[in-house]
Scaffold this active site. Sequence first.
Site, PDB file in Angstrom:
ATOM      1  N   ASP A 188     -44.273  67.870  -3.557  1.00 47.37           N
ATOM      2  CA  ASP A 188     -43.462  66.854  -4.236  1.00 47.37           C
ATOM      3  C   ASP A 188     -42.054  66.732  -3.665  1.00 47.37           C
ATOM      4  OD1 ASP A 188     -42.310  65.130  -6.056  1.00 47.37           O
ATOM      5  OD2 ASP A 188     -42.365  66.515  -7.749  1.00 47.37           O
ATOM      6  N   GLY A 189     -41.756  65.548  -3.112  1.00 51.06           N
ATOM      7  CA  GLY A 189     -40.395  65.233  -2.693  1.00 51.06           C
ATOM      8  C   GLY A 189     -40.268  64.875  -1.226  1.00 51.06           C
ATOM      9  N   GLY A 238     -34.926  61.366  -6.709  1.00 54.11           N
ATOM     10  CA  GLY A 238     -35.830  60.842  -5.696  1.00 54.11           C
ATOM     11  C   GLY A 238     -35.059  60.453  -4.447  1.00 54.11           C
ATOM     12  N   ASP A 260     -41.593  62.298 -13.887  1.00 55.82           N
ATOM     13  CA  ASP A 260     -40.532  63.277 -13.637  1.00 55.82           C
ATOM     14  C   ASP A 260     -39.578  63.363 -14.829  1.00 55.82           C
ATOM     15  OD1 ASP A 260     -40.995  64.375 -10.997  1.00 55.82           O
ATOM     16  OD2 ASP A 260     -40.670  62.337 -10.242  1.00 55.82           O
ATOM     17  N   SER A 310     -44.790  58.833  -8.046  1.00 49.73           N
ATOM     18  CA  SER A 310     -43.670  59.128  -8.956  1.00 49.73           C
ATOM     19  C   SER A 310     -43.062  57.804  -9.409  1.00 49.73           C
ATOM     20  CB  SER A 310     -42.607  59.965  -8.250  1.00 49.73           C
ATOM     21  OG  SER A 310     -41.422  59.958  -9.036  1.00 49.73           O
ATOM     22  N   GLY A 359     -42.723  58.947  -4.262  1.00 49.86           N
ATOM     23  CA  GLY A 359     -41.997  57.981  -5.084  1.00 49.86           C
ATOM     24  C   GLY A 359     -41.500  56.859  -4.207  1.00 49.86           C
ATOM     25  N   HIS A 376     -47.102  60.065 -11.666  1.00 55.26           N
ATOM     26  CA  HIS A 376     -46.322  61.303 -11.732  1.00 55.26           C
ATOM     27  C   HIS A 376     -45.044  61.038 -12.535  1.00 55.26           C
ATOM     28  CE1 HIS A 376     -44.910  65.232 -10.155  1.00 55.26           C
ATOM     29  NE2 HIS A 376     -43.730  64.653 -10.031  1.00 55.26           N
TER      30      HIS A 376
HETATM   31  C1  DX5 Z   1     -37.717  65.218  -7.658  1.00 55.17           C
HETATM   32  C2  DX5 Z   1     -39.008  64.729  -8.260  1.00 55.17           C
HETATM   33  C3  DX5 Z   1     -39.942  64.013  -7.317  1.00 55.17           C
HETATM   34  C4  DX5 Z   1     -39.371  62.982  -6.436  1.00 55.17           C
HETATM   35  C5  DX5 Z   1     -40.362  62.073  -5.772  1.00 55.17           C
HETATM   36  O1  DX5 Z   1     -36.993  65.934  -8.577  1.00 55.17           O
HETATM   37  O2  DX5 Z   1     -39.713  65.807  -8.799  1.00 55.17           O
HETATM   38  O3  DX5 Z   1     -41.128  63.659  -7.978  1.00 55.17           O
HETATM   39  O4  DX5 Z   1     -38.360  62.288  -7.012  1.00 55.17           O
HETATM   40  O5  DX5 Z   1     -39.711  61.004  -5.204  1.00 55.17           O
HETATM   41  P1  DX5 Z   1     -39.481  60.813  -3.640  1.00 55.17           P
HETATM   42  O6  DX5 Z   1     -40.835  60.593  -3.059  1.00 55.17           O
HETATM   43  O7  DX5 Z   1     -38.612  59.645  -3.575  1.00 55.17           O
HETATM   44  O8  DX5 Z   1     -38.830  62.051  -3.114  1.00 55.17           O
HETATM   45 ZN    ZN Z   2     -41.853  65.479  -9.531  1.00 58.09          ZN
END
Ligand code: DX5
Ligand code: ZN
Length: 220
Positions: free
Chosen positions: A178-179, A147, A33, A6, A200, A31
């Site tokens: 995801d997340g 994130g 967002d 991400s 991310g 990815h």
């Molecule tokens: C959240 C997003 C994700 C997320 C990924 O709304 O869809 O893609 O931010 O980031 P991390 O890995 O930091 O949670």
């Molecule tokens: Zn996402």
Amino acid sequence: MEVATSILSVKKEKCIQTFYNLETAGTDYFHIDVMDGKFVKNDTTELMTEYSEYLNSITNVPLDVHLMVEDVMSYIKSFIIFEPRNITVHYEAAKDEGELLSWITYIKEHNCKAGISIKPNTEIEKIYNILPYVHTVLIMTVEPGKGGQELIPETIDKIKKLKEYISKNNLEVDIEADGGINLDNVEKIREAGCDIIVAGTSIIDSSNYKETIEKLKSCF
Ligand code: DX5
Ligand code: ZN
């Protein structure tokens, strides 16, 4: 298991170098967002449009677009021009199954794979009817919107349940999570049957992208 990085938290001043480093580190996807300030509070439309346009012009690493928006159709049209590998829409953004299918059909008719995403509180059974029409299910393991959050453990059971349903019904659908995914919890996600993880913070904040991506893939 594949890794989609991400790029939500990538700083504009450093983006050229960061994208290059992520590509050489072996990320399987970028990815993207996309948030509209309505479906979720943040608005990343401008930045993600800019990044997608740039990435489409410089890299062969496929783009994985995740739309967290209300006006889904117009966002599909805005992002399809960047030739992503897939576009994922949210189950919760549709008024009914008919609308959901119209988005999925439009995406597929434009040479792109279609995905459906569900929020942590949406039951997995709700999307069973849609599975024959999509390539990917994106299971949100945090509330969409930002994130750097902590993974909600109950969402791992949804991955397991979906995996079992997919196998039992001989469907060809990839599961993406995801997340909040990091080196401490990735093994559980893999065991649950996930095919692609989105990460991310755990990649972008690490000092060595290649090492982190390799570890995420092989789950040390
Ligand atoms: C959240 C997003 C994700 C997320 C990924 O709304 O869809 O893609 O931010 O980031 P991390 O890995 O930091 O949670
Ligand atoms: Zn996402």
